[in-house]
Scaffold this active site. Sequence first.
Site, PDB file in Angstrom:
ATOM      1  N   CYS A  55      18.329 -31.963  42.682  1.00 51.02           N
ATOM      2  CA  CYS A  55      19.346 -31.683  43.293  1.00 51.02           C
ATOM      3  C   CYS A  55      20.157 -32.832  43.800  1.00 51.02           C
ATOM      4  O   CYS A  55      21.303 -32.689  44.468  1.00 51.02           O
ATOM      5  CB  CYS A  55      18.596 -31.501  44.769  1.00 51.02           C
ATOM      6  N   ASP A  87      11.736 -32.897  48.312  1.00 51.54           N
ATOM      7  CA  ASP A  87      10.531 -32.088  48.980  1.00 51.54           C
ATOM      8  C   ASP A  87       9.797 -31.424  47.783  1.00 51.54           C
ATOM      9  O   ASP A  87       8.508 -31.487  47.652  1.00 51.54           O
ATOM     10  CB  ASP A  87      10.813 -30.920  49.781  1.00 51.54           C
ATOM     11  N   CYS A 128      19.666 -32.437  48.762  1.00 51.08           N
ATOM     12  CA  CYS A 128      18.137 -31.929  48.922  1.00 51.08           C
ATOM     13  C   CYS A 128      17.919 -31.931  50.413  1.00 51.08           C
ATOM     14  O   CYS A 128      18.322 -32.569  51.232  1.00 51.08           O
ATOM     15  CB  CYS A 128      17.039 -32.939  48.376  1.00 51.08           C
ATOM     16  N   ASP A 129      16.779 -31.225  50.776  1.00 51.48           N
ATOM     17  CA  ASP A 129      16.624 -30.715  52.284  1.00 51.48           C
ATOM     18  C   ASP A 129      16.884 -31.616  53.384  1.00 51.48           C
ATOM     19  O   ASP A 129      17.841 -31.258  54.141  1.00 51.48           O
ATOM     20  CB  ASP A 129      15.054 -30.388  52.176  1.00 51.48           C
ATOM     21  N   LYS A 130      16.250 -32.631  53.272  1.00 47.88           N
ATOM     22  CA  LYS A 130      16.452 -33.484  54.635  1.00 47.88           C
ATOM     23  C   LYS A 130      17.604 -34.379  54.423  1.00 47.88           C
ATOM     24  O   LYS A 130      18.202 -34.931  55.556  1.00 47.88           O
ATOM     25  CB  LYS A 130      15.415 -34.635  54.791  1.00 47.88           C
ATOM     26  N   CYS A 200      17.210 -26.357  44.985  1.00 51.11           N
ATOM     27  CA  CYS A 200      16.423 -25.020  44.700  1.00 51.11           C
ATOM     28  C   CYS A 200      17.250 -23.839  45.228  1.00 51.11           C
ATOM     29  O   CYS A 200      17.967 -23.899  46.255  1.00 51.11           O
ATOM     30  CB  CYS A 200      15.100 -25.318  45.604  1.00 51.11           C
ATOM     31  N   GLU A 450       5.390 -30.259  55.134  1.00 48.52           N
ATOM     32  CA  GLU A 450       5.542 -28.992  54.712  1.00 48.52           C
ATOM     33  C   GLU A 450       4.295 -28.640  53.952  1.00 48.52           C
ATOM     34  O   GLU A 450       3.618 -29.391  53.348  1.00 48.52           O
ATOM     35  CB  GLU A 450       6.744 -28.991  54.045  1.00 48.52           C
ATOM     36  N   SER A 476       7.930 -25.146  54.128  1.00 49.92           N
ATOM     37  CA  SER A 476       9.191 -24.966  53.229  1.00 49.92           C
ATOM     38  C   SER A 476       9.895 -23.724  53.389  1.00 49.92           C
ATOM     39  O   SER A 476       9.613 -22.811  53.858  1.00 49.92           O
ATOM     40  CB  SER A 476       8.866 -24.895  51.747  1.00 49.92           C
TER      41      SER A 476
END
Length: 573
Positions: A55, A87, A128-130, A200, A450, A476
């Site tokens: 990512c 993650d 990526c997520d955060k 993702c 998560e 998640s």
Amino acid sequence: MTRSFDKSRLPSRHVSVGPERAPHRSYYYAMGLSEEDIAKPFVALASAGNDSAPCNTTLDAQADAARNGVIQAGGMPRRFNTITVTDGIAMGHQGMKSSLVSREVIADSVELSVRGHCYDALVGFAGCDKSLPGMMMAMLRLNIPSIFVYGGSILPGRFHDRDVTVVDVFEVVGRYAAGACPLSEVHELEKVACPGHGACGGQYTANTMACVAEAIGLSLPNSNMVPAPYSTREQIAVSAGAQVMELLADNIRPRDICTREAFINAARVVAATGGSTNGALHLPAMAHEAGISFDLFDVAEAFKSTPYIADLKPGGKYVAKDMYDAGGIYMLMKTMLANDLLDGNCQTVTGKTLGENIDQVTWNPDQKVIYDVKAPLSPTGGVVGLRGSLAPDGAIVKVAGMQRLVFEGPARVFECEEEAFAAVEKREILEGEVVVIRYEGPKGGPGMREMLSTTAALYGLGMGEKVALITDGRFSGATRGFCIGHVGPEAAEGGPIALVEQGDTIRIDAEAGTIDLLVADDILAERRAKWQPRRHDYQSGALWRYAQNVGPAYKGAVTHPGASAETHVYADI
């Protein structure tokens, strides 16, 4: 055409203008800048690029491409990097305690670099997520003209003639544990699920927050669903670099864009796409940076009246590439605005309103991913807020794709995720049980982990909607099944979840928005009198410091007072 700038009014004057700044300018000459270059506005290009996971691997190249846009529009680009905790790799072990903490570190590090070097504008790149909310939190905190650029989604993998994502790999672990597939299938799937660069591929947290960035007005229209491997991502980066100079010339700042109405728009897009429950954590945190009161209950209120209209994984059929091919976030927002579900008057980084941007989009009736609001997948959003005696401060559940919305059963209590995952692997969880995982909240974890490894394994065992799972931790965006997170107050603060005992009856009603512990008040009072706080293992370092400062999940799990306590804003130094 290049705009003119009065540098005497910009933050970078403190490091580049006047005889007293000769030492500072000497550093810029050392890096090859000319006198003319130093006289230009300094634009930060903040990249979360690294080799930690796919990512993030294209972000530095995209940030470098943005240099060209900044230069063409009369600015001087200055790139720097920040961290990510990815993650998918941190999942299922102690490393996940670092994930949410990294959001604060990202926001802090971008803030500190911009403050220290007196940059005038910011283009942020995250994958990526955060890192997405962390980057946008920094933009709102600094309030200099800013544009957010998403690194883009991964293309889907192919396995036995179907599209797959990394979630299929997490779930096959459960199938293998159940004896439903051979180990060779696990190995075969893990090698093809992630075919290259990008985040993702389903409507998990990264793609959810990428949708938020467009809906809230901080990203260029229809830029974030372009897959990471596509060459057009370079042009998006160049355009972002050029456009941030327009924002600087017109003094359009993130807090002008991210109003309360814009946050409501963003929450509605999360619900309409069946997005990650983490949206209800990150939107309050972003609002906090802008001095806007917008907590989990405000998010849930927007969810209530928003239909679920994007058929995306994990609850639906399609992946992010399909969303892009269908027309992207603006195609989704086209039908939402036409049905009065968005405020089209909100400002965006284009300099135009959201409604004016949407007017450039023509509805495509032939695409299959995004449903018309008048014929939704379900009449209410894919994410629901809950409140009740077990969660006075609220909780959140993703219902997209679920058939069962009411669950009542006996509690099966675990004091951490590892205990629960071990029970799942041993197939000790029984149908009808409500699995409770506690002491995983922001303070108690610390870090609010998560639970994808556990929830995916349950789903792989075929128990996805045969049990419920409740935690003061998080899930998640890839989680599916009857999974309730963000339960507050958390166990570490003596919330009701800390008082649950094995066999207690818990009732969840996602239609009514309630979550209750069916235990008499006098019994709970006895338990509360006996309850003692638990000591976690992180008594120094970043996780200790986070635990000392973090607030409740329903307010975004933030660690500082926010814009409401400001006496000045960086952009005005």
